[in-house]
Design a protein around this motif. Sequence first.
Motif, short mmCIF file in Angstrom:
data_model
loop_
_atom_site.label_atom_id
_atom_site.label_comp_id
_atom_site.label_asym_id
_atom_site.label_seq_id
_atom_site.Cartn_x
_atom_site.Cartn_y
_atom_site.Cartn_z
N MET A 1 55.15 25.71 42.27
CA MET A 1 56.60 25.76 42.47
C MET A 1 57.31 24.71 41.61
N ASN A 2 58.42 25.11 40.98
CA ASN A 2 59.27 24.15 40.27
C ASN A 2 60.12 23.38 41.28
N LYS A 3 60.72 22.31 40.83
CA LYS A 3 61.60 21.53 41.70
C LYS A 3 62.81 22.38 42.07
N LEU A 4 63.14 22.35 43.35
CA LEU A 4 64.26 23.14 43.85
C LEU A 4 65.44 22.23 44.17
N THR A 5 66.63 22.84 44.25
CA THR A 5 67.83 22.11 44.66
C THR A 5 68.32 22.71 45.97
N PRO A 6 67.78 22.23 47.10
CA PRO A 6 68.09 22.87 48.39
C PRO A 6 69.47 22.54 48.91
N SER A 7 69.97 23.45 49.74
CA SER A 7 71.20 23.18 50.48
C SER A 7 70.87 22.26 51.66
N PRO A 8 71.86 21.53 52.16
CA PRO A 8 71.61 20.68 53.33
C PRO A 8 71.35 21.53 54.58
N SER A 9 70.56 20.99 55.50
CA SER A 9 70.28 21.66 56.76
C SER A 9 71.34 21.31 57.78
N PRO A 10 71.57 22.19 58.77
CA PRO A 10 72.48 21.82 59.86
C PRO A 10 71.95 20.59 60.59
N SER A 11 72.83 19.83 61.15
CA SER A 11 72.44 18.65 61.91
C SER A 11 72.02 19.07 63.31
N VAL A 12 70.79 18.72 63.68
CA VAL A 12 70.27 19.08 65.00
C VAL A 12 69.90 17.80 65.73
N SER A 13 70.36 17.65 66.93
CA SER A 13 70.04 16.45 67.70
C SER A 13 69.91 16.81 69.16
N ASN A 14 69.53 15.83 69.96
CA ASN A 14 69.47 16.02 71.41
C ASN A 14 70.68 15.41 72.11
N GLN A 15 71.77 15.27 71.38
CA GLN A 15 72.99 14.78 72.01
C GLN A 15 73.57 15.86 72.92
N LEU A 16 74.19 15.41 73.98
CA LEU A 16 74.82 16.35 74.89
C LEU A 16 75.98 17.05 74.20
N PRO A 17 76.22 18.31 74.52
CA PRO A 17 77.40 18.99 73.95
C PRO A 17 78.68 18.32 74.44
N ASP A 18 79.73 18.49 73.68
CA ASP A 18 81.01 17.83 74.02
C ASP A 18 81.45 18.15 75.44
N SER A 19 81.18 19.37 75.88
CA SER A 19 81.62 19.78 77.22
C SER A 19 80.93 19.00 78.32
N GLU A 20 79.78 18.36 78.00
CA GLU A 20 79.01 17.65 79.02
C GLU A 20 79.12 16.13 78.93
N LYS A 21 79.59 15.62 77.80
CA LYS A 21 79.58 14.18 77.59
C LYS A 21 80.41 13.42 78.62
N ASP A 22 81.57 13.90 78.91
CA ASP A 22 82.47 13.20 79.84
C ASP A 22 82.63 13.97 81.15
N SER A 23 81.70 14.87 81.40
CA SER A 23 81.82 15.69 82.60
C SER A 23 81.57 14.87 83.87
N SER A 24 82.32 15.16 84.91
CA SER A 24 82.11 14.51 86.20
C SER A 24 81.19 15.32 87.10
#
Length: 571
Positions: A346-369
């Motif tokens: 394989m030759n050197k490739l110029t890849p696109s960036p990947s989506p950011s994936v984390s284990n952070q809570l979704p916005d709807s849950e961060k400040d939920s009571s």
Amino acid sequence: MTTDIATRELREPIDVVEYLYRRLYEVGVRSVHGLPGDYNLVALDSLPKCGLKWVGNCNELNAGYAADGYARVNGISALITTFGVGELSALNAIAGAYSEFVPIVHIVGQPSTKSQRDGMLLHHTLGNGDFNVFANMSAGISCAMAKLNDPHEAPTLIDNAIRECWIRSRPVYITLPTDVAVKKVEGARLKTPLDLSFPPNDPEREDYVVDVVLKYLHAAKNPVILVDACAIRHRVLDEVHDFVVASGLPTFVAPMGKGAVDESHENYGGVYAGDGSNAGVREQVESSDLILSIGAIKSDFNTAGFTYRIGQLNTIDFHSNYVRVRYSEYPNTNMKGVLRKIIQKMNKLTPSPSPSVSNQLPDSEKDSSEEKITHSWLWPSVGQWLKPNDVVITETGTANFGIWETRFPKGVTAISQVLWGSIGYSVGSCQGAALAAKELGNHRTILFVGDGSFQLTAQEVSTMIKHKLNPIIFVICNEGYEIERHIHGWSADYNEIQPWSFKDIPVTYGATEEEYKGYQVKTREELTALFADETFSSAPCLQLVELHMPRGDAPLALKMTATAAASRNKE
């Protein structure tokens, strides 16, 4: 006892059953699952002298599930049942292993060859003299059959069956009549190891396929890698890892491919399952001009109800026995050799960036009571708690879909039965997986199972206690079969269950205070505190957590897939 002429001619006489066991030991099996029955009792006597440990499960179905889980961690497993009544009880588990490419050597103790020839009216038969009927039932869910009726042929048949099991990664069926088990065969054959290497591709064909793949890869503007279950089953994870690293391409997994790639790597972009994909994943995968699909199984639950939108014109499929480049198929071409050469050329490739994936809570849950534990809050929290090299088992249902929302640490093994989807599978599988993990270094084993599913196979907790296994079991208590409710019967009584005191069950099975700890968790605060407890997280013994969640709550991907399933059921 007199020795016949054929036996005297053997250089190193050995019983057929011992030959079989020593071959199993050679390929990595250390524990054998199953149940005793009068047609396999003599065979079971030989296990210890061959270095094999007898597990002894609570029923044959559970034993089959456990053998499945053991194989997914260990690479291969063995199951012993008795003729008729025993083997038939295991068929559901064996069918699941066949469906999902899991290598299990299923050994069936049979009546003696003389009894079979004479058509004797024996117990465990149909009473019609047909001793082949049960083997015929297993033929369609086995990639090889070895009927050991003639000791002269037995070593060759055994070697071929185990090799086929390993290479094709599917169950094989071996019959062991009571008289043949103790007949002598040539033990000197054992000095020659089994050849477990994949048949090499034709070099000219392989080079041609590699060149075709590279032509499209180097011409693509935004290619991506999509990895699925058969990359795991057909043992190409080293090639996949090296390809991901060398190419730098955005890399995604299908639900059945969870654990196939290092999710801590910067290339990792999340789970692609059509409309059930992680945030941002569907858009990038479906807009790609080239998808390098490795080991795909495009089933309904694995695609969130067939909501894949990937055109074959932009896809290269890599499989164990063929490669498909757009609409051109190259049969008898194993992906292992092709991937290795692609990496090298394989030759050197110029890849696109990947989506950011984390284990952070979704916005709807961060400040939920909200105090109740919901799926949208649970699974990112689980992702934060997991450790490298954990073994994570999820039952068909809410857990199976919820685990899509976690980003695994490095080295996590994920076990689920997305395609076959037999309810209750995960408890037996957990026993086998935890045993294999213990034999391989005692990696932490974690199970997420619904309360309804747990009730089908709860007996295997007894087997876990017997073998001093220490999985952490989370029983999701939501008052019944949640996945079924979302498909049909929202308030129907057939989706209800009798509530159990789950955390008391191990005590009922005889677990002592040193062997077991039980917990009941009903709020986010309580679960957060439990995750933070170092003693709990170190898995010092078997632990079971009643994890109470609201009835009706489910991961979004499950809701979408269930809706699609309900629509198909009406067609």
